[in-house]
Design an enzyme around this catalytic site. Structure first.
Site, PDB file in Angstrom:
ATOM      1  N   HIS A 174     -29.773 -20.094 -19.148  1.00 33.53           N
ATOM      2  CA  HIS A 174     -30.800 -21.258 -19.723  1.00 33.53           C
ATOM      3  C   HIS A 174     -32.102 -20.656 -20.306  1.00 33.53           C
ATOM      4  O   HIS A 174     -32.984 -21.290 -20.916  1.00 33.53           O
ATOM      5  CB  HIS A 174     -31.059 -22.403 -18.464  1.00 33.53           C
ATOM      6  CG  HIS A 174     -30.195 -23.137 -18.118  1.00 33.53           C
ATOM      7  ND1 HIS A 174     -29.909 -24.516 -18.579  1.00 33.53           N
ATOM      8  CD2 HIS A 174     -28.718 -22.847 -17.399  1.00 33.53           C
ATOM      9  CE1 HIS A 174     -28.968 -25.088 -18.008  1.00 33.53           C
ATOM     10  NE2 HIS A 174     -28.103 -24.147 -17.271  1.00 33.53           N
ATOM     11  N   ASP A 382     -39.993 -19.397 -23.888  1.00 31.01           N
ATOM     12  CA  ASP A 382     -39.351 -20.556 -23.349  1.00 31.01           C
ATOM     13  C   ASP A 382     -37.832 -20.553 -23.604  1.00 31.01           C
ATOM     14  O   ASP A 382     -37.741 -20.527 -24.814  1.00 31.01           O
ATOM     15  CB  ASP A 382     -40.080 -22.129 -23.355  1.00 31.01           C
ATOM     16  CG  ASP A 382     -39.774 -22.811 -22.190  1.00 31.01           C
ATOM     17  OD1 ASP A 382     -38.813 -22.663 -21.646  1.00 31.01           O
ATOM     18  OD2 ASP A 382     -40.731 -23.875 -22.039  1.00 31.01           O
TER      19      ASP A 382
HETATM   20  P1  ADP Z   1     -38.565 -25.825 -17.285  1.00 30.47           P
HETATM   21  O1  ADP Z   1     -37.016 -25.668 -17.081  1.00 30.47           O
HETATM   22  O2  ADP Z   1     -38.854 -24.242 -17.565  1.00 30.47           O
HETATM   23  O3  ADP Z   1     -39.219 -26.191 -16.050  1.00 30.47           O
HETATM   24  P2  ADP Z   1     -38.211 -27.665 -19.446  1.00 30.47           P
HETATM   25  O4  ADP Z   1     -39.172 -28.232 -20.243  1.00 30.47           O
HETATM   26  O5  ADP Z   1     -36.771 -27.158 -20.257  1.00 30.47           O
HETATM   27  O6  ADP Z   1     -38.761 -26.301 -18.681  1.00 30.47           O
HETATM   28  O7  ADP Z   1     -37.671 -28.594 -18.429  1.00 30.47           O
HETATM   29  C1  ADP Z   1     -38.659 -29.469 -17.451  1.00 30.47           C
HETATM   30  C2  ADP Z   1     -37.831 -30.682 -16.768  1.00 30.47           C
HETATM   31  O8  ADP Z   1     -38.862 -31.130 -15.803  1.00 30.47           O
HETATM   32  C3  ADP Z   1     -38.048 -31.736 -17.849  1.00 30.47           C
HETATM   33  O9  ADP Z   1     -36.871 -32.554 -17.927  1.00 30.47           O
HETATM   34  C4  ADP Z   1     -39.102 -32.481 -17.464  1.00 30.47           C
HETATM   35  O10 ADP Z   1     -39.172 -33.862 -17.549  1.00 30.47           O
HETATM   36  C5  ADP Z   1     -39.046 -32.096 -15.918  1.00 30.47           C
HETATM   37  N1  ADP Z   1     -40.717 -32.147 -15.353  1.00 30.47           N
HETATM   38  C6  ADP Z   1     -41.483 -31.701 -15.711  1.00 30.47           C
HETATM   39  N2  ADP Z   1     -42.843 -31.899 -14.934  1.00 30.47           N
HETATM   40  C7  ADP Z   1     -42.285 -32.996 -14.268  1.00 30.47           C
HETATM   41  C8  ADP Z   1     -42.941 -33.900 -13.205  1.00 30.47           C
HETATM   42  N3  ADP Z   1     -44.341 -33.821 -13.008  1.00 30.47           N
HETATM   43  N4  ADP Z   1     -42.264 -34.691 -12.777  1.00 30.47           N
HETATM   44  C9  ADP Z   1     -41.146 -35.031 -13.015  1.00 30.47           C
HETATM   45  N5  ADP Z   1     -40.394 -34.126 -13.892  1.00 30.47           N
HETATM   46  C10 ADP Z   1     -40.959 -33.031 -14.392  1.00 30.47           C
HETATM   47  C1  G6P Z   2     -35.805 -23.379 -15.345  1.00 31.00           C
HETATM   48  C2  G6P Z   2     -34.526 -22.423 -14.654  1.00 31.00           C
HETATM   49  C3  G6P Z   2     -33.639 -23.118 -13.755  1.00 31.00           C
HETATM   50  C4  G6P Z   2     -34.505 -23.631 -12.528  1.00 31.00           C
HETATM   51  C5  G6P Z   2     -35.860 -24.304 -13.073  1.00 31.00           C
HETATM   52  C6  G6P Z   2     -36.719 -24.790 -11.950  1.00 31.00           C
HETATM   53  O1  G6P Z   2     -35.392 -24.504 -15.724  1.00 31.00           O
HETATM   54  O2  G6P Z   2     -33.711 -21.890 -15.735  1.00 31.00           O
HETATM   55  O3  G6P Z   2     -32.630 -22.417 -12.991  1.00 31.00           O
HETATM   56  O4  G6P Z   2     -33.828 -24.181 -11.545  1.00 31.00           O
HETATM   57  O5  G6P Z   2     -36.563 -23.581 -14.030  1.00 31.00           O
HETATM   58  O6  G6P Z   2     -37.151 -23.510 -11.131  1.00 31.00           O
HETATM   59  P1  G6P Z   2     -36.787 -23.463  -9.577  1.00 31.00           P
HETATM   60  O7  G6P Z   2     -37.142 -22.357  -9.336  1.00 31.00           O
HETATM   61  O8  G6P Z   2     -37.597 -24.672  -9.048  1.00 31.00           O
HETATM   62  O9  G6P Z   2     -35.385 -23.753  -9.347  1.00 31.00           O
END
Ligand code: ADP
Ligand code: G6P
Length: 483
Positions: A174, A382
């Protein structure tokens, strides 16, 4: 309520014929006394992507339930069998916080923070990967499809192939896969590559990542490779780009709900009815460019280009990986800077930045997306960034400007966004101003084409594309009822 599995699953599919293996289980931290637990959309792209896909699809999810100690026995959730893998306190520290998130994560994200190397972290990484592989080997039925996810589990495909050569194994990363110059720093680079090559298909977010991988397997392991295939002894491992996505229809339907529209109106009112709302939603992570964004906004305020009364910034930054020192340092710095900017530019009842660290439910997130005239998604690096895609899906009236970093995987798919280089402070400020001042007709045109793209390229299309490629022999799609 009748439900249609999003995946290409058919009724005859059994839970153990499709096994997803990911570090995290998508469940609530707490299991009720009656043993019940719920899906948890924990902030993070992996769970956000797989949750709508697997819900109501017969499958097993192998993962860590959070916490340390013995693995809890979990009930099925929406027809998905949850199989938890235990982590001890030491595993948590050395595997999850150590090798996964303090060695691999920074290396895979352009080393924007210094990667750390400790031999005991590697020991833990091997140990935990072995445990995941064994748990998976136990639940997968003969000939099952096993889909291993992300950087925490790169050795699992290789270990699993040894334990269960009958399985069809997919691996999907991912996060970005770095250029050789960076990956070569890893002391255990050969083992990590060999682990991934245990899969039949290794999937990445972007073609550049597949290219980096092909170069590395040749350079490090001396294997013949193109950007599509690697020869490994008597096998061919396919490689390719499969940009992950969201459940576009679900997000649009949520954003279109009258209660969500009402909530968005109330939010705007509570924000002081500014002319424009800028929104950012991130995990608190140094890859997300939060500090650079705050600096750009603060300089625009200082230069008089934007005024607090007219333009507010809502920064949602949910804490993440809180025991890893780089994350603690980042949070302290961000909070100090938010305090400074509010102290300098805010007024009583009129902060310049509305700073929120809570996890929100999907309806609240959709309301926030609806209220945002400009969505600032400016990571330094990202893999994809699903927040950007969620914003686009939520803009049901085709309004709203997406300010997007060139270094997010999503930029390759959403070139109509206002693209910026977040390392370039002046460029970031100009991009923000351009998005704030854009002609509504231009904004609408850009949003319409991004929405049309996401309508086609949703999470279901991602799964179909990946699984049909995995199904080289044709058995998978036939078994699942066609593609
Ligand atoms: P990462 O996987 O690095 O966190 P992404 O943007 O791909 O970044 O995914 C983040 C996910 O987490 C999204 O689906 C977003 O809606 C969710 N998210 C981020 N912040 C919050 C929050 N404060 N509450 C609920 N969901 C959240
Ligand atoms: C990114 C990574 C995921 C991970 C998520 C949240 O999306 O690719 O593998 O689950 O961040 O991070 P965490 O450490 O809370 O699992």
């Amino acid at each position: 309520m009748a439900v249609t599995p999003l995946l290409i699953g058919m009724p005859e599919m059994r839970q153990s014929s499709l096994v997803v293996v990911a570090n995290r289980l998508p469940i609530d931290d707490s299991v009720a006394p009656d043993g019940a637990c719920e899906w948890r959309r924990s902030p993070g792209g992996l769970v956000s992507a797989l949750h709508p896909l697997l819900r109501h699809t017969p499958a097993t999810w192998v993962g860590w339930a959070g916490g340390t100690g013995p693995a809890p026995a979990l009930p099925d959730i929406d027809g998905v069998r949850m199989r938890s893998v235990p982590l001890s306190g030491e595993d948590l520290r050395d595997h999850y916080e150590g090798f996964a998130n303090a060695t691999l994560w920074p290396i895979y994200h352009d080393a924007v923070e210094q990667p750390q190397h400790h031999r005991r972290w590697w020991d833990a990484y091997q140990r935990v990967n072995q445990r995941f592989a064994e748990a998976t080997a136990q639940v997968a039925e003969p000939g099952a499809v096993v889909w291993v996810q992300d950087y925490h589990l790169q050795l699992v495909p290789g270990l699993l192939r040894t334990l269960r050569p009958d399985l069809r194994i997919g691996f999907f990363l991912h996060v970005p896969f770095p250029p050789p110059e960076l990956f070569m720093q890893l002391p255990r680079r050969a083992e990590l590559l060999r682990g991934m090559l245990g899969a039949d298909l290794v999937g990445f977010q972007r073609a550049q990542a597949a290219h980096n991988f092909a170069q590395l397997v040749t350079k490090v392991l001396g294997l013949p490779a193109t950007d599509r295939r690697v020869g490994v002894e008597d096998r061919v491992v396919r490689i390719g780009a499969f940009p992950v996505s969201i459940d576009t229809v679900e997000m649009a339907a949520l954003a279109d709900r009258p209660d969500v529209a009402d909530r968005a109106h109330r939010l705007r009112h509570d924000l002081g009815s500014p002319d424009q709302v800028i929104l950012s939603v991130d995990r608190m992570d140094y890859t997300k460019g939060i500090e650079q964004r705050l600096k750009a906004y603060s300089e625009l305020l200082a230069g008089g280009h934007v005024k607090v009364r007219d333009t507010v910034l809502v920064q949602v930054a949910v804490p993440s990986r809180e025991r890893v020192s780089q994350y603690q340092i980042l949070r302290d710095r961000v909070e100090r800077e938010v305090g400074r900017i509010n102290g300098e530019f805010g007024r009583v009842g009129e902060p310049a930045i509305h700073y929120l660290t809570q996890p929100f439910d999907r309806a609240e997130l959709a309301a926030l997306y609806r209220v945002a005239d400009v969505m600032a998604v400016t990571p330094l690096r990202d893999g994809m960034n699903l927040v950007a895609k969620e914003y686009v899906a939520a803009r049901v009236d085709d309004s709203g400007a997406l300010l997007l970093s060139e270094f997010a995987g999503a930029a390759a798919e959403l070139p109509q966004a206002y693209l910026v280089n977040p390392h370039d402070l002046e460029g970031l400020k100009q991009g923000l101003l351009a998005a704030l001042r854009a002609d509504p007709a231009d904004v609408g045109e850009r949003m319409r084409s991004m929405r049309a793209y996401l309508h086609e390229h949703d999470i279901r299309a991602w799964a179909r594309s990946y699984l049909s490629t995995l199904d080289q022999s044709g058995s998978m799609l036939t078994r699942l009822g066609g593609g």
